[in-house]
Write a protein that holds these residues in place. Structure first.
Motif, PDB file in Angstrom:
ATOM      1  N   VAL A 163     -10.350   0.617   0.043  1.00 27.84           N
ATOM      2  CA  VAL A 163     -11.239   1.571  -0.482  1.00 27.84           C
ATOM      3  C   VAL A 163     -10.269   1.924  -2.040  1.00 27.84           C
ATOM      4  O   VAL A 163      -9.028   0.770  -1.870  1.00 27.84           O
ATOM      5  N   VAL A 164     -10.657   2.467  -2.846  1.00 31.36           N
ATOM      6  CA  VAL A 164     -10.281   2.299  -3.862  1.00 31.36           C
ATOM      7  C   VAL A 164      -9.572   4.089  -4.116  1.00 31.36           C
ATOM      8  O   VAL A 164     -10.367   5.242  -3.771  1.00 31.36           O
ATOM      9  N   LEU A 165      -8.011   4.359  -4.674  1.00 26.95           N
ATOM     10  CA  LEU A 165      -7.807   6.237  -4.460  1.00 26.95           C
ATOM     11  C   LEU A 165      -7.520   6.433  -5.713  1.00 26.95           C
ATOM     12  O   LEU A 165      -7.344   5.882  -5.886  1.00 26.95           O
ATOM     13  N   HIS A 166      -7.366   7.121  -5.472  1.00 26.26           N
ATOM     14  CA  HIS A 166      -7.938   8.256  -6.660  1.00 26.26           C
ATOM     15  C   HIS A 166      -6.789   9.837  -6.364  1.00 26.26           C
ATOM     16  O   HIS A 166      -7.637  10.562  -5.701  1.00 26.26           O
ATOM     17  N   ARG A 167      -6.665  10.336  -7.415  1.00 26.78           N
ATOM     18  CA  ARG A 167      -6.190  12.049  -7.671  1.00 26.78           C
ATOM     19  C   ARG A 167      -7.684  12.661  -7.560  1.00 26.78           C
ATOM     20  O   ARG A 167      -8.636  12.259  -8.463  1.00 26.78           O
ATOM     21  N   ALA A 168      -7.623  13.616  -6.658  1.00 24.61           N
ATOM     22  CA  ALA A 168      -8.532  14.244  -6.981  1.00 24.61           C
ATOM     23  C   ALA A 168      -9.265  15.000  -8.344  1.00 24.61           C
ATOM     24  O   ALA A 168     -10.610  14.842  -8.538  1.00 24.61           O
ATOM     25  N   THR A 169      -8.018  15.601  -9.047  1.00 29.80           N
ATOM     26  CA  THR A 169      -8.396  15.749 -10.372  1.00 29.80           C
ATOM     27  C   THR A 169      -8.325  14.152 -11.884  1.00 29.80           C
ATOM     28  O   THR A 169      -6.735  13.835 -11.516  1.00 29.80           O
ATOM     29  N   LYS A 170      -9.334  14.427 -11.842  1.00 31.16           N
ATOM     30  CA  LYS A 170      -9.173  12.676 -12.802  1.00 31.16           C
ATOM     31  C   LYS A 170      -9.374  13.499 -14.098  1.00 31.16           C
ATOM     32  O   LYS A 170     -10.330  13.601 -14.544  1.00 31.16           O
ATOM     33  N   TYR A 171      -8.101  13.484 -15.088  1.00 31.38           N
ATOM     34  CA  TYR A 171      -7.925  13.317 -16.060  1.00 31.38           C
ATOM     35  C   TYR A 171      -8.267  13.254 -17.108  1.00 31.38           C
ATOM     36  O   TYR A 171      -9.208  13.301 -19.066  1.00 31.38           O
ATOM     37  N   ASN A 172      -7.927  11.623 -16.546  1.00 31.65           N
ATOM     38  CA  ASN A 172      -8.760   9.839 -17.688  1.00 31.65           C
ATOM     39  C   ASN A 172     -10.194  10.015 -16.887  1.00 31.65           C
ATOM     40  O   ASN A 172     -10.294   9.664 -16.111  1.00 31.65           O
ATOM     41  N   SER A 216       0.616  -0.818   0.162  1.00 35.31           N
ATOM     42  CA  SER A 216      -0.400  -0.380   0.127  1.00 35.31           C
ATOM     43  C   SER A 216       1.063   1.456  -0.529  1.00 35.31           C
ATOM     44  O   SER A 216       0.580   2.016  -0.832  1.00 35.31           O
ATOM     45  N   GLU A 217       2.137   1.533   0.466  1.00 35.29           N
ATOM     46  CA  GLU A 217       2.970   2.023   1.208  1.00 35.29           C
ATOM     47  C   GLU A 217       3.490   2.599  -0.911  1.00 35.29           C
ATOM     48  O   GLU A 217       3.762   3.935  -0.917  1.00 35.29           O
ATOM     49  N   ASP A 218       4.104   1.790  -0.940  1.00 36.14           N
ATOM     50  CA  ASP A 218       4.676   1.888  -2.252  1.00 36.14           C
ATOM     51  C   ASP A 218       3.664   2.310  -3.911  1.00 36.14           C
ATOM     52  O   ASP A 218       3.639   3.557  -4.409  1.00 36.14           O
ATOM     53  N   LEU A 219       1.922   1.794  -3.511  1.00 34.93           N
ATOM     54  CA  LEU A 219       0.736   2.306  -4.629  1.00 34.93           C
ATOM     55  C   LEU A 219       0.802   3.454  -3.806  1.00 34.93           C
ATOM     56  O   LEU A 219       0.460   4.401  -4.859  1.00 34.93           O
ATOM     57  N   VAL A 220       0.460   4.270  -2.946  1.00 31.36           N
ATOM     58  CA  VAL A 220      -0.156   5.509  -2.829  1.00 31.36           C
ATOM     59  C   VAL A 220       1.493   5.959  -3.124  1.00 31.36           C
ATOM     60  O   VAL A 220       0.465   7.445  -4.120  1.00 31.36           O
ATOM     61  N   ASP A 269      -9.559  -1.191  11.790  1.00 33.48           N
ATOM     62  CA  ASP A 269     -10.031  -1.173  12.302  1.00 33.48           C
ATOM     63  C   ASP A 269      -9.069  -0.848  14.061  1.00 33.48           C
ATOM     64  O   ASP A 269      -8.581  -1.896  13.747  1.00 33.48           O
ATOM     65  N   LEU A 270      -8.571   0.134  14.697  1.00 30.83           N
ATOM     66  CA  LEU A 270      -7.659  -0.206  15.593  1.00 30.83           C
ATOM     67  C   LEU A 270      -6.421   0.386  14.984  1.00 30.83           C
ATOM     68  O   LEU A 270      -5.345   0.521  15.915  1.00 30.83           O
ATOM     69  N   VAL A 271      -5.861   0.869  14.045  1.00 29.41           N
ATOM     70  CA  VAL A 271      -4.638   0.995  12.981  1.00 29.41           C
ATOM     71  C   VAL A 271      -5.370   2.549  12.901  1.00 29.41           C
ATOM     72  O   VAL A 271      -4.881   1.858  10.896  1.00 29.41           O
ATOM     73  N   PRO A 272      -5.239   3.588  13.207  1.00 36.19           N
ATOM     74  CA  PRO A 272      -5.730   4.469  11.839  1.00 36.19           C
ATOM     75  C   PRO A 272      -4.323   5.435  11.780  1.00 36.19           C
ATOM     76  O   PRO A 272      -4.008   6.024  12.349  1.00 36.19           O
ATOM     77  N   LYS A 273      -4.036   6.214  10.340  1.00 36.26           N
ATOM     78  CA  LYS A 273      -4.172   6.718  10.470  1.00 36.26           C
ATOM     79  C   LYS A 273      -4.027   7.479   9.156  1.00 36.26           C
ATOM     80  O   LYS A 273      -5.883   7.656   9.008  1.00 36.26           O
ATOM     81  N   SER A 274      -3.769   8.515   8.169  1.00 36.13           N
ATOM     82  CA  SER A 274      -4.899   9.309   7.705  1.00 36.13           C
ATOM     83  C   SER A 274      -3.976   8.954   5.612  1.00 36.13           C
ATOM     84  O   SER A 274      -2.074   9.252   5.617  1.00 36.13           O
ATOM     85  N   TRP A 275      -4.629   9.464   5.230  1.00 38.26           N
ATOM     86  CA  TRP A 275      -4.323   9.715   3.151  1.00 38.26           C
ATOM     87  C   TRP A 275      -3.513  10.479   3.402  1.00 38.26           C
ATOM     88  O   TRP A 275      -4.371  11.499   3.677  1.00 38.26           O
ATOM     89  N   PRO A 276      -2.759  10.429   2.240  1.00 36.06           N
ATOM     90  CA  PRO A 276      -2.325  11.956   1.505  1.00 36.06           C
ATOM     91  C   PRO A 276      -3.539  12.940   1.094  1.00 36.06           C
ATOM     92  O   PRO A 276      -4.892  12.168   0.244  1.00 36.06           O
ATOM     93  N   GLN A 312       0.151   8.973  -6.330  1.00 33.73           N
ATOM     94  CA  GLN A 312       0.442  10.920  -6.290  1.00 33.73           C
ATOM     95  C   GLN A 312       1.448  11.036  -7.346  1.00 33.73           C
ATOM     96  O   GLN A 312       1.507  11.979  -7.894  1.00 33.73           O
ATOM     97  N   ASP A 313       2.533  10.024  -7.537  1.00 31.46           N
ATOM     98  CA  ASP A 313       3.402  10.609  -8.558  1.00 31.46           C
ATOM     99  C   ASP A 313       2.720  10.633 -10.125  1.00 31.46           C
ATOM    100  O   ASP A 313       3.509  11.328 -11.263  1.00 31.46           O
ATOM    101  N   GLY A 314       1.684   9.849  -9.330  1.00 38.06           N
ATOM    102  CA  GLY A 314       1.213   9.737 -11.759  1.00 38.06           C
ATOM    103  C   GLY A 314       1.554   8.817 -12.019  1.00 38.06           C
ATOM    104  O   GLY A 314       0.591   7.929 -13.380  1.00 38.06           O
ATOM    105  N   ARG A 315       1.544   7.386 -11.967  1.00 40.72           N
ATOM    106  CA  ARG A 315       2.176   6.401 -12.434  1.00 40.72           C
ATOM    107  C   ARG A 315       1.321   5.090 -12.780  1.00 40.72           C
ATOM    108  O   ARG A 315       1.039   4.661 -13.298  1.00 40.72           O
ATOM    109  N   ILE A 316       0.473   5.159 -11.111  1.00 38.09           N
ATOM    110  CA  ILE A 316      -0.965   4.857 -11.788  1.00 38.09           C
ATOM    111  C   ILE A 316      -2.086   5.726 -11.555  1.00 38.09           C
ATOM    112  O   ILE A 316      -1.755   6.968 -11.215  1.00 38.09           O
ATOM    113  N   ASP A 317      -3.307   5.227 -11.631  1.00 40.44           N
ATOM    114  CA  ASP A 317      -5.034   6.215 -12.189  1.00 40.44           C
ATOM    115  C   ASP A 317      -5.156   5.681 -10.273  1.00 40.44           C
ATOM    116  O   ASP A 317      -6.612   6.396  -9.957  1.00 40.44           O
ATOM    117  N   LEU A 318      -5.485   4.255 -10.569  1.00 40.26           N
ATOM    118  CA  LEU A 318      -6.631   3.604  -9.478  1.00 40.26           C
ATOM    119  C   LEU A 318      -5.281   3.144  -8.121  1.00 40.26           C
ATOM    120  O   LEU A 318      -4.711   2.664  -8.807  1.00 40.26           O
TER     121      LEU A 318
END
Length: 324
Positions: free
Chosen positions: A272-281, A130-134, A151-158, A138-144
């Motif tokens: 969950v599925v993550l994507h960049r806020a702006t979806k150009y595709n 997951s760390e590498d996928l995020v 639960d019990l292991v809370p952190k925050s997405w960028p 962010q770098d634009g090398r993947i789209d999703l």
């Protein structure tokens, strides 16, 4: 430089036999056609038509140029169609990153349904932590990026990423057949205080969640063996090397392994599925819908898999491996 519009006009004039007929075919005025041919002649520096009072006849240079232009214009038309398709989400490329369980259980149905509607869209799939996928997202090398959190292991997405919840998974207890608790009416965590455990790699979200569940009930789990492969975990449980707590999506009915629910455990794994806020595709939007439909189908048919928790807003950041 050759202008594709002028080349199309040249081909139309040769096909129609006159400037006037070509103008009607193209929807131009006669003077516009004449001007375009004159401009093309200046560019190629040779006459393209022999002009008479009431007719025009193409020169050898015009015939040569028109013949060569056919393939070029066809390629350009195909490119224009592809650009239109890309804008509409029917042509293009989507790059998806995923963790193994989602790749096995969620993606096949989602991608098959998506490609049946968008056969000209190419899918590139990569598995990773997951760390590498995020980072790749962010770098634009993947789209999703398909990721998860416990639960019990809370952190925050960028903040630059948006998370769309797909489904929740109950945590299933795996016991070897013949275990003393396979005949119990209910099983709670304190019943397992003296057991050996099979867990994922130390420090993964799944391992952390299991440890925190146990310590919350007053005991430290004794981990005898670790693996980040659920097939291996089931094999270890089958061989009585320990018991395990696994998310429902990873559970496969298996001879020699007994599955039970812990009555005092409500913690879940959230996919969950993550994507960049702006979806150009635009195809990315369609792929998100396909993932949501596939997740809903799994929720409707798979025991222990539930709809996303309403109003759930905590978005943990990437864990260290699938973390099962």
């Amino acid at each position: 430089m050759l202008n594709p519009v002028h080349l199309r006009t040249l081909v139309a004039v040769i096909r129609a036999g006159s400037f006037a007929d070509a103008a009607r075919d193209l929807g131009y005025t006669g003077s516009a056609v004449s001007q375009q041919i004159a401009t093309l002649e200046r560019v190629v520096k040779v006459p393209l038509f022999e002009r008479a009072a009431h007719s025009v006849r193409p020169t050898a240079a015009a015939e040569f140029l028109a013949a060569r232009a056919h393939d070029t214009l066809a390629s350009l038309k195909a490119l224009e169609d592809d650009i239109t398709g890309m804008a509409e989400g029917t042509v293009g490329l989507i790059r998806i990153g995923s963790f193994p369980t989602a790749s096995e259980q969620l993606l096949p149905e989602a991608l098959a349904a998506f490609l049946s509607r968008h056969p000209k869209v190419e899918i590139l799939l990569d598995e990773g932590e997951s760390e590498d996928l995020v980072t790749s997202l962010q770098d634009g090398r993947i789209d999703l990026a398909l990721v998860y959190h416990y639960d019990l292991v809370p952190k925050s997405w960028p903040r630059s990423l948006q998370a769309k919840p797909l489904l929740d998974e109950e945590l299933i207890l795996l016991l070897p057949e013949g275990h003393r608790l396979t005949t119990a009416d209910t099983v709670v965590l304190p019943d397992l205080a003296t057991e050996n455990w099979v867990s994922t790699r130390e420090g993964t979200p799944g391992s952390k969640c299991m440890v925190r569940l146990c310590t919350g009930k007053g005991f430290e789990p004794a981990v005898a063996v670790r693996s980040n492969d659920y097939d291996v975990i089931r094999s270890f449980v089958r061989s009585s090397l320990g018991i395990a707590l696994v998310p429902a999506l990873s559970h496969v009915t298996s001879d020699g392994v007994f599955a039970a629910r812990l009555q005092d455990v409500t913690a879940r794994r959230h996919v969950v599925v993550l994507h960049r806020a702006t979806k150009y595709n635009r195809a990315v939007t369609e792929a998100l819908r396909a993932l949501e439909r596939a997740a809903a189908a799994i929720v409707a048919t798979r025991p222990g898999v539930c709809p996303p928790t309403p109003g759930y807003v905590t978005h943990p950041d990437a864990g260290n491996g699938e973390g099962h």
